[in-house]
Design a protein around this motif. Sequence first.
Motif, PDB file in Angstrom:
ATOM      1  N   LYS A   1     -18.808 -24.527 -12.294  1.00 55.94           N
ATOM      2  CA  LYS A   1     -17.437 -25.009 -12.374  1.00 55.94           C
ATOM      3  C   LYS A   1     -16.750 -24.362 -13.569  1.00 55.94           C
ATOM      4  O   LYS A   1     -17.267 -24.412 -14.688  1.00 55.94           O
ATOM      5  CB  LYS A   1     -17.417 -26.524 -12.525  1.00 55.94           C
TER       6      LYS A   1
ATOM      7  N   VAL B   1     -12.808 -14.304 -15.724  1.00 58.18           N
ATOM      8  CA  VAL B   1     -12.035 -15.229 -14.898  1.00 58.18           C
ATOM      9  C   VAL B   1     -10.558 -14.852 -14.981  1.00 58.18           C
ATOM     10  O   VAL B   1     -10.049 -14.529 -16.056  1.00 58.18           O
ATOM     11  CB  VAL B   1     -12.212 -16.691 -15.363  1.00 58.18           C
TER      12      VAL B   1
ATOM     13  N   ASN C   1     -23.797 -21.885  -8.484  1.00 59.72           N
ATOM     14  CA  ASN C   1     -22.356 -22.104  -8.463  1.00 59.72           C
ATOM     15  C   ASN C   1     -21.973 -22.888  -9.707  1.00 59.72           C
ATOM     16  O   ASN C   1     -22.540 -23.950  -9.986  1.00 59.72           O
ATOM     17  CB  ASN C   1     -21.957 -22.883  -7.207  1.00 59.72           C
TER      18      ASN C   1
ATOM     19  N   ASP D   1      -6.957 -18.661 -12.156  1.00 61.89           N
ATOM     20  CA  ASP D   1      -8.113 -19.523 -11.895  1.00 61.89           C
ATOM     21  C   ASP D   1      -8.371 -20.471 -13.058  1.00 61.89           C
ATOM     22  O   ASP D   1      -8.852 -21.590 -12.860  1.00 61.89           O
ATOM     23  CB  ASP D   1      -9.356 -18.677 -11.620  1.00 61.89           C
TER      24      ASP D   1
ATOM     25  N   THR E   1     -11.688 -23.619 -11.093  1.00 67.70           N
ATOM     26  CA  THR E   1     -12.251 -22.975  -9.910  1.00 67.70           C
ATOM     27  C   THR E   1     -13.775 -23.052  -9.937  1.00 67.70           C
ATOM     28  O   THR E   1     -14.370 -23.490 -10.921  1.00 67.70           O
ATOM     29  CB  THR E   1     -11.809 -21.490  -9.847  1.00 67.70           C
ATOM     30  N   ASP E   2     -14.389 -22.641  -8.852  1.00 72.31           N
ATOM     31  CA  ASP E   2     -15.839 -22.474  -8.778  1.00 72.31           C
ATOM     32  C   ASP E   2     -16.141 -20.980  -8.788  1.00 72.31           C
ATOM     33  O   ASP E   2     -15.341 -20.180  -8.293  1.00 72.31           O
ATOM     34  CB  ASP E   2     -16.416 -23.088  -7.503  1.00 72.31           C
ATOM     35  N   GLN E   3     -17.269 -20.606  -9.332  1.00 71.94           N
ATOM     36  CA  GLN E   3     -17.657 -19.207  -9.339  1.00 71.94           C
ATOM     37  C   GLN E   3     -19.153 -19.096  -9.065  1.00 71.94           C
ATOM     38  O   GLN E   3     -19.962 -19.835  -9.630  1.00 71.94           O
ATOM     39  CB  GLN E   3     -17.300 -18.543 -10.668  1.00 71.94           C
TER      40      GLN E   3
ATOM     41  N   LYS F   1     -10.436 -26.299 -16.102  1.00 71.80           N
ATOM     42  CA  LYS F   1      -9.035 -25.948 -16.311  1.00 71.80           C
ATOM     43  C   LYS F   1      -8.769 -25.704 -17.794  1.00 71.80           C
ATOM     44  O   LYS F   1      -9.277 -26.416 -18.651  1.00 71.80           O
ATOM     45  CB  LYS F   1      -8.130 -27.086 -15.830  1.00 71.80           C
TER      46      LYS F   1
ATOM     47  N   ASN G   1      -5.833 -23.295 -12.516  1.00 77.45           N
ATOM     48  CA  ASN G   1      -6.162 -24.226 -11.436  1.00 77.45           C
ATOM     49  C   ASN G   1      -7.535 -24.861 -11.590  1.00 77.45           C
ATOM     50  O   ASN G   1      -7.795 -25.941 -11.050  1.00 77.45           O
ATOM     51  CB  ASN G   1      -6.105 -23.506 -10.087  1.00 77.45           C
TER      52      ASN G   1
END
Length: 275
Positions: free
Chosen positions: A147, A120, A145, A124, A129-131, A150, A127
């Motif tokens: 999460k 990552v 998907n 990211d 993010t999704d991956q 942060k 902030n």
Amino acid sequence: MDYYNILGVPRSATQEEIKKAYRKLAMKHHPDVGGDIVKFQEITNAYETLSDTDKRFQYDNPQAKPQFHNMNAGGFPGGFSFNVNGFDLNDLFTQAFGHQHPFQQQQTNTKPTYRTKVSVALIDVYNGTDQVLQLGTPSGTKVINIKVPKGIYNGSQIRYDSLIDDGILLVEFHIVPDLRFSREGDDLYSNMPISVLDLIVGTTIEFKTISGKILQVNIPAKTQPNQHIRLAGQGMSRSNGTFGDQILLLKPYIPDIVSDNVIEAINNSKLTKEI
């Protein structure tokens, strides 16, 4: 392996002291909150031994004849016990977070655990993010998907229980090194090139934070080289909504072009000091 040392208690510790130490360490190192699985297992093994009178006696007196005792510990996939000698981690999570622990209904679950590593970018992580991941399982390739929380740390592991129908997913996160920012805890460090002349007379420099904010940073006159400038609250984001600090390391350089007047002024200053 010294179980007393693992729990951080003396050999004379009472059962209540052992339980209190385990409670604190279990909350800190549990895999669900980003803890290390191996460390958590060591803590649990230590508590399972020292909280049981017979086991503790045998541990303290390895030459003594083993005594029989009842083993009443439940478990969950991966080998971690949630009910260790009467200490229920489900109750611990309920008290701490106000909700049932996600593994409470899965103590008899035999679903396999799939492990993977994910890289990552630091931005990211800042902030959140999704991956998207592609995971090979016996029933075929799964596209899922996840999460990315942060502020997650490099090497942290997170367990996802409801993303795969036929298994549990354990993800280890690796943070890709950033060209502008290096991270220490929740603080970010950046090198800031600055002219030695600006250090002498003072100046204002612009700095772009990881959030994209442009700040005007005042550099007072007579600032020493390699000094740290701390920008409070401009560092790494945390999951609780707070932020670390941004630290600027002033890296001085000599300008390519220095006027004769500047050189003359420096020489005059040296002569004045000598006199």
